[in-house]
Design an enzyme around this catalytic site. Structure first.
Site, PDB file in Angstrom:
ATOM      1  N   ASP A 270     -12.156  -0.954  -8.471  1.00 59.83           N
ATOM      2  CA  ASP A 270     -12.168   0.243  -9.317  1.00 59.83           C
ATOM      3  C   ASP A 270     -11.049   0.232 -10.356  1.00 59.83           C
ATOM      4  OD1 ASP A 270     -14.338   1.264  -8.000  1.00 59.83           O
ATOM      5  OD2 ASP A 270     -13.347   3.066  -7.258  1.00 59.83           O
TER       6      ASP A 270
ATOM      7  N   TYR B 282     -28.087   8.584   4.377  1.00 57.62           N
ATOM      8  CA  TYR B 282     -28.412   7.371   5.144  1.00 57.62           C
ATOM      9  C   TYR B 282     -27.654   7.388   6.460  1.00 57.62           C
ATOM     10  CZ  TYR B 282     -24.150   5.854   2.642  1.00 57.62           C
ATOM     11  OH  TYR B 282     -22.883   5.775   2.111  1.00 57.62           O
TER      12      TYR B 282
ATOM     13  N   ARG C 139     -16.911   4.168   6.016  1.00 57.89           N
ATOM     14  CA  ARG C 139     -15.887   3.412   5.275  1.00 57.89           C
ATOM     15  C   ARG C 139     -14.725   3.020   6.180  1.00 57.89           C
ATOM     16  NH1 ARG C 139     -16.075   4.452  -0.529  1.00 57.89           N
ATOM     17  NH2 ARG C 139     -13.941   3.742  -0.600  1.00 57.89           N
TER      18      ARG C 139
ATOM     19  N   GLU D 231       0.851  -1.204   0.000  1.00 57.00           N
ATOM     20  CA  GLU D 231       0.000   0.000   0.000  1.00 57.00           C
ATOM     21  C   GLU D 231       0.883   1.250   0.000  1.00 57.00           C
ATOM     22  OE1 GLU D 231      -3.298   1.047  -0.081  1.00 57.00           O
ATOM     23  OE2 GLU D 231      -2.462   3.043   0.280  1.00 57.00           O
ATOM     24  N   GLN D 232       0.489   2.218  -0.821  1.00 55.15           N
ATOM     25  CA  GLN D 232       1.304   3.438  -0.910  1.00 55.15           C
ATOM     26  C   GLN D 232       1.182   4.339   0.323  1.00 55.15           C
ATOM     27  OE1 GLN D 232      -0.115   5.385  -4.444  1.00 55.15           O
ATOM     28  NE2 GLN D 232      -2.049   6.006  -3.534  1.00 55.15           N
TER      29      GLN D 232
HETATM   30  C1  LIG Z   1     -19.472   9.590  -3.942  1.00 52.96           C
HETATM   31  C2  LIG Z   1     -19.263   8.089  -3.956  1.00 52.96           C
HETATM   32  C3  LIG Z   1     -20.095   7.253  -3.214  1.00 52.96           C
HETATM   33  C4  LIG Z   1     -19.923   5.853  -3.237  1.00 52.96           C
HETATM   34  N1  LIG Z   1     -20.786   5.059  -2.517  1.00 52.96           N
HETATM   35  C5  LIG Z   1     -20.667   3.703  -2.613  1.00 52.96           C
HETATM   36  C6  LIG Z   1     -21.577   2.837  -1.912  1.00 52.96           C
HETATM   37  O1  LIG Z   1     -22.477   3.304  -1.210  1.00 52.96           O
HETATM   38  N2  LIG Z   1     -21.443   1.477  -2.042  1.00 52.96           N
HETATM   39  C7  LIG Z   1     -20.447   0.936  -2.801  1.00 52.96           C
HETATM   40  O2  LIG Z   1     -20.381  -0.303  -2.899  1.00 52.96           O
HETATM   41  N3  LIG Z   1     -19.552   1.722  -3.454  1.00 52.96           N
HETATM   42  C8  LIG Z   1     -19.630   3.083  -3.376  1.00 52.96           C
HETATM   43  N4  LIG Z   1     -18.739   3.872  -4.028  1.00 52.96           N
HETATM   44  C9  LIG Z   1     -17.658   3.225  -4.796  1.00 52.96           C
HETATM   45  C10 LIG Z   1     -16.518   2.758  -3.917  1.00 52.96           C
HETATM   46  O3  LIG Z   1     -16.069   3.826  -3.122  1.00 52.96           O
HETATM   47  C11 LIG Z   1     -15.350   2.229  -4.750  1.00 52.96           C
HETATM   48  O4  LIG Z   1     -15.854   1.434  -5.780  1.00 52.96           O
HETATM   49  C12 LIG Z   1     -14.403   1.396  -3.875  1.00 52.96           C
HETATM   50  O5  LIG Z   1     -13.793   2.209  -2.897  1.00 52.96           O
HETATM   51  C13 LIG Z   1     -13.328   0.726  -4.727  1.00 52.96           C
HETATM   52  O6  LIG Z   1     -12.466   0.005  -3.888  1.00 52.96           O
HETATM   53  P1  LIG Z   1     -11.023  -0.432  -4.397  1.00 52.96           P
HETATM   54  O7  LIG Z   1     -10.441  -1.242  -3.287  1.00 52.96           O
HETATM   55  O8  LIG Z   1     -11.118  -1.025  -5.754  1.00 52.96           O
HETATM   56  O9  LIG Z   1     -10.213   0.938  -4.580  1.00 52.96           O
HETATM   57  P2  LIG Z   1      -9.770   2.024  -3.501  1.00 52.96           P
HETATM   58  O10 LIG Z   1     -10.708   2.084  -2.377  1.00 52.96           O
HETATM   59  O11 LIG Z   1      -9.522   3.275  -4.274  1.00 52.96           O
HETATM   60  O12 LIG Z   1      -8.372   1.483  -2.937  1.00 52.96           O
HETATM   61  C14 LIG Z   1      -7.203   1.510  -3.697  1.00 52.96           C
HETATM   62  C15 LIG Z   1      -5.999   1.442  -2.746  1.00 52.96           C
HETATM   63  O13 LIG Z   1      -4.808   1.285  -3.518  1.00 52.96           O
HETATM   64  C16 LIG Z   1      -3.812   2.171  -3.051  1.00 52.96           C
HETATM   65  N5  LIG Z   1      -2.908   2.436  -4.179  1.00 52.96           N
HETATM   66  C17 LIG Z   1      -3.210   3.113  -5.315  1.00 52.96           C
HETATM   67  N6  LIG Z   1      -2.145   3.116  -6.144  1.00 52.96           N
HETATM   68  C18 LIG Z   1      -1.162   2.420  -5.519  1.00 52.96           C
HETATM   69  C19 LIG Z   1       0.168   2.080  -5.895  1.00 52.96           C
HETATM   70  N7  LIG Z   1       0.671   2.440  -7.061  1.00 52.96           N
HETATM   71  N8  LIG Z   1       0.923   1.362  -5.021  1.00 52.96           N
HETATM   72  C20 LIG Z   1       0.403   0.972  -3.827  1.00 52.96           C
HETATM   73  N9  LIG Z   1      -0.872   1.288  -3.425  1.00 52.96           N
HETATM   74  C21 LIG Z   1      -1.636   1.990  -4.268  1.00 52.96           C
HETATM   75  C22 LIG Z   1      -4.604   3.381  -2.571  1.00 52.96           C
HETATM   76  O14 LIG Z   1      -3.863   4.173  -1.675  1.00 52.96           O
HETATM   77  C23 LIG Z   1      -5.807   2.707  -1.924  1.00 52.96           C
HETATM   78  O15 LIG Z   1      -5.573   2.367  -0.589  1.00 52.96           O
HETATM   79  C24 LIG Z   1     -18.874   5.273  -4.018  1.00 52.96           C
HETATM   80  C25 LIG Z   1     -18.022   6.110  -4.748  1.00 52.96           C
HETATM   81  C26 LIG Z   1     -18.208   7.507  -4.734  1.00 52.96           C
HETATM   82  C27 LIG Z   1     -17.294   8.401  -5.552  1.00 52.96           C
END
Ligand SMILES: Cc1cc2nc3c(=O)[nH]c(=O)nc-3n(C[C@H](O)[C@H](O)[C@H](O)COP(=O)(O)OP(=O)(O)OC[C@H]3O[C@@H](n4cnc5c(N)ncnc54)[C@H](O)[C@@H]3O)c2cc1C
Length: 395
Positions: free
Chosen positions: A291, A213, A104, A30-31
Site C-alpha cells: 500500500d 465470505y 487477517r 514496526e511502530q
Molecule cells: C475494506 C477493505 C477490504 C480489503 N480486502 C482485501 C482483500 O480481500 N484482499 C486483499 O488482497 N486486500 C484487501 N484489502 C487491501 C489490504 O488490506 C491492503 O492492501 C494490505 O493490508 C496492504 O498491506 P501492507 O503490508 O502494504 O500495509 P499495512 O497492512 O498497512 O502494514 C503497514 C505496517 O507498517 C507499520 N508502519 C506504518 N508506518 C510505520 C513507521 N513509520 N514506522 C514503522 N512501522 C510503520 C504499520 O503499523 C503496519 O504494521 C482491503 C482493504 C480494505 C480497506
C-alpha cells in the site's frame, strides 16, 4: 547484505521472509508495540497463495482459512443470485493453488512465525521510523532524531499513509472516492444456514455493494458494505461506527443484508481514498512495496495480494543481481509497476460496475448483471490476476 524493512504488515513480513530464505540479513522495524492485525477478513487469490506456498506457509494457512466453492452475485432488492465463477477444486486445478478467505490476524500470525523461525530477532517493535539519510552506499534509518539502524537497502512497507513514501517523494494527494466501507466480523453461528454457505457473495445495487465470505474454517463471516455518501472522510482501520448508521446506509436492501448487518458485533468504517498509480517507487537505495506505493480501492480484493507478490519479486531481483542494489530495485519496479497500476485502475472501475444505477429496478438489473458478469467478461477481468506467477515472471 543488510536490509531494513519498515513495517511488519502483510507486505513487509512477506518480503522479510522471502529475503531471509534467500540468505539476506533482515531487520523489520514496526511502530506497533505488539504484533497483530485488526479484526477483519482478507481474500487471498491463487496468485497470492502461490507465493505463500513457495515460502513454506501453505499448510499452516490452509489449516486456518476457508476455501469458498465459488463467488456469487446477488441483487440488492430481490436477492436474485447468479454464479460469478467457481473456486474450490476448480481454482486448484486451473491455477495450481486455492482461493482462500481468512482472518487477517491468522495470515499475519503465520507470517510472523515464519519470519521468527528464520531469525528470532528479526522484528523490532515499538519504533516509528520517520526519516532516512543516504550516505554513500548505506542508508541511515532514523526515529525521533536518533539514528537507529543502517542498511544497504531500505524497503518502505509502511502502508497507505507511508512516511517512507513521503521521505522519497513528498506528500501525496489523495482524493475522496465518495465511498465509505463498513466492515465487521460475524460469528457464523449467529446466522441462518443460507447466509453461511461456503461462497463469497457480492451484493450489487445502485450506489452501494456488500461483500461477505466465510473465514476461519467457516466459523466466522467477514462483512464489508461499501456505500456512496458525502461528508465523513477518515481513512483509518480503527474508526468505530454504529449498527444504526450501518443499517441506515443499506435501507431498503434485502432482508438478508439487514440480517448480516445486525449480526456484526462491532462495525467499523473507513473512507476510501483514490490515489493515482505512481510511476516511480524508488530512489537510490530505498524502495517501497504494498500500500505504500500502490494503495488501491479494495474492489478487486488484490491489495494484500499485490503486497505479497511485491515482496517475493523484490527478493528474487535482489538475489539475481548480487551487490547491485540500485540495479535490483530498478528491475523490481520494471517487473511490478504495470501490473499493479492495472489493478489499481481495475479496482476503481469496479466501483462504477458494482454501484451502477441500472441495478435500481429488478428487470433492467437482471439484464445488466447478465451482461457485466457474463462468463467472457468475468474471465477477462479476473483470469490475468489469478494466473500471475511471481516465481517465474520475467525480471
Ligand atoms: C475494506 C477493505 C477490504 C480489503 N480486502 C482485501 C482483500 O480481500 N484482499 C486483499 O488482497 N486486500 C484487501 N484489502 C487491501 C489490504 O488490506 C491492503 O492492501 C494490505 O493490508 C496492504 O498491506 P501492507 O503490508 O502494504 O500495509 P499495512 O497492512 O498497512 O502494514 C503497514 C505496517 O507498517 C507499520 N508502519 C506504518 N508506518 C510505520 C513507521 N513509520 N514506522 C514503522 N512501522 C510503520 C504499520 O503499523 C503496519 O504494521 C482491503 C482493504 C480494505 C480497506
Amino acid at each position: 547484505m543488510r536490509i531494513v524493512v519498515v513495517g511488519a504488515g502483510i507486505g513487509g513480513l512477506t518480503a522479510a521472509l522471502a529475503l531471509l530464505k534467500r540468505g539476506f540479513s533482515v531487520q523489520v522495524i514496526e511502530q506497533a508495540r505488539q504484533l497483530g492485525e485488526i479484526g477483519a477478513g482478507v481474500q487471498i487469490s491463487p496468485n497470492g497463495n502461490r507465493v505463500l506456498a513457495a515460502l513454506g506457509l501453505a499448510g499452516r494457512i490452509e489449516a486456518v482459512a476457508s476455501e469458498p466453492l465459488g463467488k456469487r452475485v446477488r441483487l440488492w432488492s430481490t436477492g436474485q443470485t447468479w454464479n460469478l465463477f467457481d473456486l474450490g477444486a476448480i481454482s486448484r486445478q486451473r491455477y495450481g493453488f486455492p482461493y482462500l478467505t481468512m482472518h487477517r490476524g491468522d495470515l499475519h500470525r503465520a507470517l510472523v512465525d515464519g519470519v521468527s523461525a528464520m531469525d528470532p530477532d528479526a522484528i523490532r517493535l515499538g519504533t516509528h521510523v520517520d526519516d532516512l539519510r543516504v550516505e554513500g552506499e548505506r542508508v541511515v534509518v532514523c526515529s525521533e532524531g536518533v539514528d537507529i539502524a543502517t542498511a544497504e537497502l531500505v524497503i518502505g512497507a509502511d502502508g497507505v499513509h507511508s512516511p517512507m513514501r513521503r521521505c522519497l517523494f513528498g506528500d501525496d494527494a489523495p482524493r475522496f472516492s465518495g465511498i465509505v466501507a463498513w466492515r465487521g466480523v460475524i460469528e457464523a453461528a449467529r446466522l441462518p444456514d443460507h447466509l453461511r454457505q461456503p461462497y463469497g457473495y457480492n451484493w450489487v445495487g445502485p450506489g452501494a455493494h456488500v461483500i461477505h465470505y466465510p473465514m476461519r474454517n467457516n466459523t466466522l463471516v467477514n462483512l464489508v458494505g461499501a456505500v456512496e455518501r458525502a461528508g465523513w472522510q477518515v481513512e483509518s482501520w480503527s474508526q468505530q461506527g454504529s449498527t444504526e448508521e450501518f443499517l441506515g446506509d443499506f435501507k431498503g436492501w434485502h432482508e438478508d443484508v439487514q440480517q448480516l448487518i445486525r449480526a456484526v458485533a462491532t462495525p467499523y468504517k473507513w473512507a476510501l481514498m483514490v490515489r493515482e498509480p505512481m510511476t516511480r517507487w524508488s530512489r537510490s537505495r530505498v524502495t517501497l512495496l504494498g500500500d505504500a506505493c500502490h494503495p488501491t480501492l479494495p474492489f478487486l480484493a488484490q491489495g494484500a495480494v499485490m503486497a505479497i507478490e511485491d515482496g517475493y519479486v523484490l527478493a528474487r531481483c535482489l538475489a539475481a543481481t548480487p551487490g547491485d542494489v540500485p540495479g535490483a530495485i530498478a528491475r523490481y519496479e520494471a517487473a511490478r509497476i504495470e501490473r499493479t497500476s492495472k489493478i489499481v485502475r481495475g479496482s476503481t472501475d469496479n466501483a462504477a460496475r458494482f454501484h451502477n444505477p441500472q441495478l435500481a429496478h429488478a428487470e433492467g438489473a437482471a439484464a445488466y448483471v447478465d451482461r457485466e458478469w457474463s462468463e467472457a467478461r468475468v474471465k477477462e477481468r479476473y483470469e490475468w490476476l489469478f494466473e500471475y506467477n511471481a516465481e517465474t515472471t520475467a525480471l
